[in-house]
Write a protein that holds these residues in place. Structure first.
Motif, short mmCIF file in Angstrom:
data_model
loop_
_atom_site.label_atom_id
_atom_site.label_comp_id
_atom_site.label_asym_id
_atom_site.label_seq_id
_atom_site.Cartn_x
_atom_site.Cartn_y
_atom_site.Cartn_z
N GLY A 65 0.82 -1.21 0.00
CA GLY A 65 0.00 0.00 0.00
C GLY A 65 0.85 1.26 0.00
N ARG A 66 1.96 1.21 0.71
CA ARG A 66 2.86 2.36 0.74
C ARG A 66 3.40 2.62 -0.66
NH1 ARG A 66 5.13 2.93 6.40
NH2 ARG A 66 6.61 4.36 5.51
N ALA A 67 3.71 1.54 -1.37
CA ALA A 67 4.34 1.68 -2.69
C ALA A 67 3.32 1.73 -3.82
CB ALA A 67 5.30 0.51 -2.91
N LEU A 68 2.05 1.61 -3.50
CA LEU A 68 0.99 1.53 -4.52
C LEU A 68 1.29 0.41 -5.51
CD1 LEU A 68 0.70 5.35 -5.06
CD2 LEU A 68 -1.27 3.96 -4.48
N LEU A 69 1.73 -0.72 -4.98
CA LEU A 69 2.11 -1.86 -5.82
C LEU A 69 1.02 -2.21 -6.83
CD1 LEU A 69 3.95 -4.39 -6.39
CD2 LEU A 69 2.57 -5.58 -4.67
N PRO A 70 1.36 -2.09 -8.12
CA PRO A 70 0.36 -2.47 -9.12
C PRO A 70 0.50 -3.94 -9.50
CG PRO A 70 2.19 -1.29 -10.15
CD PRO A 70 2.59 -1.57 -8.73
N GLY A 71 -0.48 -4.45 -10.23
CA GLY A 71 -0.36 -5.82 -10.73
C GLY A 71 -1.29 -6.78 -10.04
N PRO A 72 -1.19 -8.05 -10.45
CA PRO A 72 -2.19 -9.03 -10.04
C PRO A 72 -1.87 -9.80 -8.76
CG PRO A 72 -0.81 -9.94 -11.77
CD PRO A 72 -0.25 -8.57 -11.46
N HIS A 73 -0.97 -9.26 -7.91
CA HIS A 73 -0.59 -10.03 -6.72
C HIS A 73 -1.81 -10.40 -5.87
CE1 HIS A 73 0.99 -11.00 -2.76
NE2 HIS A 73 2.14 -11.30 -3.36
N TRP A 74 -2.64 -9.41 -5.57
CA TRP A 74 -3.78 -9.69 -4.69
C TRP A 74 -4.74 -10.69 -5.34
CZ3 TRP A 74 -9.14 -8.82 -4.95
CH2 TRP A 74 -9.83 -9.08 -3.74
N SER A 75 -5.08 -10.44 -6.62
CA SER A 75 -6.04 -11.32 -7.30
C SER A 75 -5.56 -12.76 -7.31
CB SER A 75 -6.21 -10.87 -8.75
OG SER A 75 -6.49 -9.50 -8.81
N SER A 76 -4.29 -12.95 -7.60
CA SER A 76 -3.77 -14.29 -7.84
C SER A 76 -3.17 -14.91 -6.59
CB SER A 76 -2.73 -14.23 -8.97
OG SER A 76 -2.37 -15.54 -9.35
N ALA A 77 -2.22 -14.20 -5.99
CA ALA A 77 -1.48 -14.78 -4.87
C ALA A 77 -2.29 -14.78 -3.57
CB ALA A 77 -0.16 -14.03 -4.67
N VAL A 78 -3.31 -13.92 -3.50
CA VAL A 78 -4.13 -13.91 -2.28
C VAL A 78 -5.49 -14.57 -2.57
CG1 VAL A 78 -5.19 -12.51 -0.46
CG2 VAL A 78 -2.98 -11.83 -1.43
N LEU A 79 -6.33 -13.85 -3.31
CA LEU A 79 -7.70 -14.34 -3.52
C LEU A 79 -7.72 -15.68 -4.27
CD1 LEU A 79 -10.72 -13.78 -3.31
CD2 LEU A 79 -10.56 -12.41 -5.40
N GLY A 80 -7.03 -15.72 -5.40
CA GLY A 80 -7.04 -16.94 -6.22
C GLY A 80 -6.43 -18.12 -5.48
N SER A 81 -5.27 -17.89 -4.89
CA SER A 81 -4.59 -19.02 -4.23
C SER A 81 -5.42 -19.54 -3.05
CB SER A 81 -3.20 -18.60 -3.75
OG SER A 81 -3.26 -17.86 -2.54
N GLN A 82 -6.05 -18.63 -2.32
CA GLN A 82 -6.83 -19.07 -1.16
C GLN A 82 -8.10 -19.81 -1.60
OE1 GLN A 82 -5.54 -18.93 2.07
NE2 GLN A 82 -3.86 -18.43 0.70
N ALA A 83 -8.66 -19.40 -2.73
CA ALA A 83 -9.83 -20.11 -3.25
C ALA A 83 -9.44 -21.54 -3.64
CB ALA A 83 -10.43 -19.36 -4.43
N VAL A 84 -8.31 -21.66 -4.30
CA VAL A 84 -7.85 -23.00 -4.71
C VAL A 84 -7.53 -23.83 -3.48
CG1 VAL A 84 -6.03 -24.29 -5.90
CG2 VAL A 84 -6.98 -22.21 -6.95
N VAL B 276 -13.68 -16.52 1.89
CA VAL B 276 -12.35 -16.39 1.28
C VAL B 276 -12.14 -14.94 0.80
CG1 VAL B 276 -10.91 -17.11 -0.66
CG2 VAL B 276 -12.22 -18.81 0.63
N VAL B 277 -13.18 -14.39 0.19
CA VAL B 277 -13.09 -13.00 -0.26
C VAL B 277 -12.88 -12.08 0.94
CG1 VAL B 277 -14.37 -11.09 -1.32
CG2 VAL B 277 -14.47 -13.38 -2.34
N ASP B 278 -13.59 -12.37 2.01
CA ASP B 278 -13.49 -11.54 3.21
C ASP B 278 -12.07 -11.56 3.78
OD1 ASP B 278 -14.45 -9.98 5.39
OD2 ASP B 278 -14.58 -11.81 6.59
N LYS B 279 -11.47 -12.75 3.82
CA LYS B 279 -10.09 -12.84 4.31
C LYS B 279 -9.13 -12.10 3.38
CE LYS B 279 -10.68 -17.17 6.82
NZ LYS B 279 -10.44 -18.62 6.81
N ALA B 280 -9.36 -12.27 2.08
CA ALA B 280 -8.50 -11.58 1.11
C ALA B 280 -8.67 -10.07 1.26
CB ALA B 280 -8.85 -12.02 -0.31
N ASN B 281 -9.90 -9.64 1.54
CA ASN B 281 -10.14 -8.21 1.72
C ASN B 281 -9.43 -7.65 2.95
OD1 ASN B 281 -11.61 -7.99 -0.57
ND2 ASN B 281 -13.61 -7.86 0.42
#
Lengths: 396, 375
Positions: B80-99, B234-239
Motif C-alpha cells: 500500500g505504501r508503494a501503490l504496488l500495481p499488478g495481479p498479486h492480490w487477485s492471484s497470490a491472495v484471492l485466487g490461491s486461497q480459493a484454490v 475467502v473474499v473476506d479474508k482476502a479483503n
C-alpha cells in the motif's frame, strides 16, 4: 504476535473480578451516586487490607511488584465493576502515582515513612495540579511555596481535585518565581490536615463533589519535598509514565454498551423493537467497533509499558480516541433511546426512577461528556503532543 | 503472553519488502499503469516470485513459503505504501486461497505451485451487476450437460481479469442440482468468454466478464458441485489484506502531508506550525493507529483459526475510514498542489475511494460486526 494473557494473568483477573464482585454492590453504587461523594471508606480499606494498594510497588519496598499488565487488569476489573470514581481516583493517585514517585524521587527516609502508610490506607493522596488560573499550561502554576527555616510556607489554590477524600495533596508549587517557569517548580506532599488548609466543595455538572483546596500561610515541612528543589517540573514529567492505558475508560464504555444493547433489544418504538431499525443497528455497530478499536489502543499502551518501550504517543492517541468515542456513543445512544434519557435518576422522585431507563445512565453520561476530554490533558493538548512529539511538526 | 510486536523474521521481511518496492516499484511504473500505458510489470512479478512473495500465503507443500495472515498484512501494508500495481492480490491472495480452500488435491498440486511461481495468474469472478454480498442473489448459472457444464452470466469488477490465465467463476446450479453455488475454473480464451477491462477512478482496471454458453469440463469444477458458498469467507479474508494495503497508503498520505507542511511557507512560517493543520495531521495519525490495531488483531485471529468475521469487518471499515480521511485531509493540506494529477498524493486520494468501494458495502460490514452480539 500474541493477544492472549498467561495462565497466571487469567488467574489474577479472576481473583480481582471476584473481589470487586463481592465488595462493590448495587446498593453501594446507588448510594455513592445519590450522595455525590463517589466514596466509600470501607471499600477503600478493603482494598488496602487485601494489599491491592501495593500491587504496583516493588517487593523490595513491601509491595507486590506486579507489572503494567497486571496493574491494567486490576484497573480494568475495577472499572467493569463500576468502582466509584472517587475511590479509583484516590487509589490511582496514591498507589500507582505517588508511590512510584516516592520510590523514584524520595530519600530513604521518605520511602520508609510514606510507603507503608500509602499501602495501609492511612495516607490517601489527591492530585494537586490544576489551579483556577492554570490547567493545560501546567508550568504556569502560581501556588507559592516560600522557604522558612525547616518549612515551606504555602499560599494559593488547587482546584478540581479530590481533596475531601484525601489526607495529602501532591502539590505542584512555585518555589522560585524569578526563574523561567519550568525551572522554579517543586513537588510537595502537603498534609491537608495542617493549619491554614481550607477545603471547599466544587460540584460538577454530574453532581459529583470535587474540591478547591486553599492554602493560607500553611507550613509544610521540608521533609515533604519530593525530588529536588526547583526541579519539580522535570521530576513530574519523569513519573508521568504511570499506568495510563485508558483501559478503565474502555471497560466503562463496554459496560454501558452492554446495558444499551440489552435495552434496545427489548424496548419498542412504534411497535417495533429499537434493535430492528437499520439506523439503530448502524449506530450500534459503530459503538461496538469503537470499543474494540479503543481497547486495542489501550492494550498496545500496556504492552509498550510492560516491555519498557516509550508509550507517550500512544497514550495520547488512546486518550484522545477513547474520550471522543465515549462522546459519540453517548450522543448516538441518546438519539436511539430518545426523551426518556432526559429523566433524572439521581436524587429524583419515584416517578422519575420508574421511567428513567438504565438508572439514568445516558443522562449521566451526557453530563460527563466534557470531563473525559478535559481532565488529564484536553483533546487539543493531546493533538498538540501528537503533532509536535510524534510527527515532529514545528512549534507554532 | 501478550506480544504485540513483530518477530525478528517479520521485521526482516518488512525491511526487505520496503527496500525491494522502493527500487522495483518506482512512481513512473505506477503512473504508467494508471495511464494504461502498460498493465503491470511482468519483470517485477517474476522477481517477486523468486523472493517467494507470490507464495506468501501458500503452504510449503504446494510450493509456497507458508506465511500466515499477519505476514500477509505486513506485506500488504508495504504494498500500500508503494501503490504496488499488478495481479498479486487477485492471484497470490484471492485466487490461491480459493484454490487452497476448495480445490481437490489434484487441483491444489497443479495450480498452487504455478501461482507461487508466477507461471499463471488466477482470479475470482464473483460480483455481478445486481449482486454484491447475498450469494442467493447470484444470477450466473451452470447447467450439467453430458460430462461437462454450461456456464452463462455476466460478472463485473473482476480484478486483474484482463491479465488472468484462469478465472474462478462463481455460479449457481440450474435444474436438478438445486441452487447450490459452485466454482468453475474457466480459461479466458475459451469459446464464449469475453473479458473487457474498464478504466477506474483508482487507475487499476477492473474487468467485465461475459460468459455465453461457456463449456467447462467436469474436472474443472473447483472442488465439488455445491462447494462454492464459502467463497464469501475467502473474499473476506482476502479483503483483510486490502485493509492492510489501505493502512500503508494512509500512512504515506500522512507522511507526505507532514513533509510538505514542514517546507511550505505561508505567513512567514512553515504551514505545519499552524495548529489548524497540526490537529488535522494528529487526527490522521489517530485514525491510522486505530486501523493498524484492528487490522493486525483480525489477522492474528484469522491465523489462529478463531472466529474473526466481526473483527475483519471492523478492520476493513476502519481502514477505509483511515485511508479516505487521511487522503482527503492530506490533499487539503497540499492546497493547490493537492488537485494536480502529477502530485503523488492524488494517486492515493483516488486509490483510497477505489479500495474502500471494493470492500463489502458499509452496511454489510456493520451487520457482520453485530453478528457476535446476537442482536
Amino acid at each position: 504476535m500474541d493477544f492472549t494473557l498467561t495462565e497466571e494473568q487469567l488467574a489474577w483477573q479472576e481473583e480481582v473480578r471476584e473481589f470487586f464482585r463481592s465488595t462493590v454492590s448495587e446498593e453501594l453504587l446507588d448510594r455513592v451516586e445519590e450522595d455525590g461523594t463517589e466514596w466509600d471508606q470501607e471499600l477503600y480499606q478493603a482494598l488496602a487490607d487485601k494489599k491491592y494498594t501495593a500491587i504496583g510497588i516493588p517487593e523490595a519496598y513491601g509491595g507486590m511488584g506486579m507489572g503494567f499488565t497486571e496493574l491494567a487488569i486490576f484497573n480494568e476489573e475495577g472499572a467493569r465493576a463500576s468502582l466509584p470514581h472517587g475511590v479509583s481516583s484516590i487509589f490511582g493517585t496514591t498507589c500507582q502515582w505517588v508511590a512510584v514517585a516516592v520510590i523514584r524521587l524520595g530519600t530513604e527516609e521518605q520511602k520508609r515513612h510514606y510507603l507503608p502508610r500509602l499501602i495501609s490506607g492511612e495516607y490517601r493522596v489527591a492530585l494537586g495540579l490544576t489551579e483556577p488560573g492554570c490547567g493545560s499550561d501546567l508550568a504556569a502554576v502560581d501556588l507559592r511555596a516560600v522557604q522558612d527555616g525547616d518549612d515551606f510556607i504555602l499560599n494559593g489554590q488547587k482546584i478540581f481535585n479530590s481533596g475531601h477524600l484525601a489526607t495529602h495533596l501532591i502539590t505542584v508549587s512555585r518555589t522560585d518565581p524569578s526563574a523561567p517557569k519550568h525551572k522554579g517548580i517543586s513537588l510537595l506532599l502537603a498534609d491537608l490536615r495542617a493549619e491554614g488548609v481550607e477545603i471547599y466543595p466544587v460540584i460538577t455538572i454530574r453532581g459529583w463533589k470535587r474540591t478547591t483546596v486553599v492554602f493560607e500561610d500553611v507550613r509544610v515541612p521540608k521533609t515533604a519535598l519530593l525530588g529536588q528543589l526547583n526541579r519539580g517540573w522535570y521530576d513530574l514529567m519523569s513519573v508521568m509514565d504511570m499506568e495510563r492505558s485508558g483501559m478503565s475508560s474502555v471497560a466503562e464504555r463496554e459496560v454501558s454498551f452492554d446495558k444499551i444493547l440489552q435495552y434496545v433489544k427489548e424496548a419498542k418504538r412504534d411497535g417495533k423493537p429499537l434493535a430492528e431499525y437499520p439506523a439503530v443497528r448502524s449506530a450500534l455497530a459503530d459503538m461496538y467497533r469503537e470499543i474494540v478499536v479503543g481497547r486495542l489502543l489501550s492494550q498496545r499502551v500496556i504492552w509498550l509499558q510492560a516491555t519498557g518501550q516509550d508509550a507517550t504517543s500512544l497514550a495520547s492517541f488512546q486518550k484522545l480516541f477513547n474520550s471522543e468515542a465515549a462522546e459519540r456513543l453517548t450522543l448516538a445512544a441518546m438519539d436511539i433511546i430518545g426523551p426518556l434519557t432526559l429523566l433524572e435518576w439521581r436524587n429524583a422522585g419515584e416517578t422519575n426512577k420508574r421511567w428513567a431507563p438504565l438508572k439514568g445512565l445516558l443522562n449521566t453520561m451526557y453530563k460527563d461528556l466534557r470531563i473525559g476530554q478535559i481532565y488529564g490533558g484536553t483533546s487539543e493538548i493531546q493533538r498538540n503532543i501528537i503533532a509536535t512529539r510524534e510527527l515532529r511538526l514545528p512549534r507554532g | 503472553m501478550i506480544d504485540l510486536g513483530f518477530t525478528e523474521q517479520q521485521k526482516l521481511m518488512q525491511h526487505t519488502i520496503r527496500e525491494f518496492l522502493a527500487k522495483e516499484c518506482p512512481r513512473e511504473l505506477v503512473r504508467d499503469i494508471e495511464d494504461n500505458k502498460r498493465d503491470y510489470s511482468p519483470e517485477m512479478y517474476r522477481k517477486m516470485a523468486d523472493l517467494g512473495w507470490l507464495g506468501l500465503l501458500i503452504p510449503e507443500q504446494y510450493g509456497g513459503i507458508g506465511g500466515d495472515w499477519v505476514d500477509g498484512a505486513l506485506f500488504y501494508e508495504e504494498a500500500g505504501r508503494a501503490l504496488l500495481p499488478g495481479p498479486h492480490w487477485s492471484s497470490a491472495v484471492l485466487g490461491s486461497q480459493a484454490v487452497l480452500t476448495f480445490g481437490n488435491e489434484r487441483q491444489r498440486e497443479e495450480l498452487l505451485p504455478k501461482i507461487a511461481e508466477g507461471e499463471i495468474i488466477i482470479t475470482v469472478a464473483l460480483a455481478e451487476p445486481e449482486f454484491r454480498c447475498d450469494i442467493t442473489e447470484l444470477s450466473t448459472t451452470a447447467k450439467a450437460q453430458g460430462g461437462s457444464y454450461l456456464v452463462n452470466g455476466t460478472k463485473i469488477f473482476v480484478t486483474s481479469g484482463h491479465l488472468a490465465d484462469r478465472l474462478i467463476v462463481v455460479a449457481r446450479m440450474e435444474g436438478g442440482e438445486g441452487k447450490a453455488v459452485s466454482l468453475f475454473l474457466v480459461e479466458p480464451d475459451a469459446p464464449g468468454v469475453a473479458v473487457t477491462p474498464m478504466q477506474t477512478l483508482g487507475g487499476e482496471r477492473l474487468s467485465e466478464v461475459v460468459l455465453d454458453n461457456v463449456r467447462v469440463p467436469g474436472d474443472s469444477v473447483l472442488g465439488s458441485i455445491g462447494d462454492g458458498e464459502g467463497i464469501e469467507e475467502v473474499v473476506d479474508k482476502a479483503n483483510l489484506m486490502l485493509a492492510a494495503e489501505m493502512l500503508g497508503g494512509a500512512q504515506v498520505a500522512l507522511n507526505l502531508a507532514v513533509e510538505y507542511s514542514k517546507q511550505r511557507i505561508a505567513f512567514d512560517k512553515p504551514i505545519g506550525a499552524f495548529q489548524a493543520l497540526q490537529h488535522k495531521m494528529a487526527n490522521m495519525l489517530v485514525e491510522i493507529e486505530c486501523a493498524r490495531g484492528i487490522i493486525y488483531y483480525a489477522a492474528w485471529l484469522t491465523s489462529q483459526g478463531r472466529p474473526a468475521a466481526a473483527e475483519r469487518a471492523m478492520a476493513q471499515f476502519q481502514a477505509g475510514e483511515a485511508y479516505g480521511f487521511a487522503t482527503r485531509e492530506a490533499t487539503q493540506i497540499f492546497g493547490g498542489v493537492g488537485v494536480m494529477k502529477d502530485a503523488d498524493i492524488t494517486l492515493h486520494f483516488r486509490r483510497a475511494k477505489m479500495r474502500q468501494l471494493s470492500l463489502a458495502p458499509p452496511e454489510v460490514l456493520r451487520e457482520r460486526m453485530l453478528a457476535p452480539l446476537a442482536i
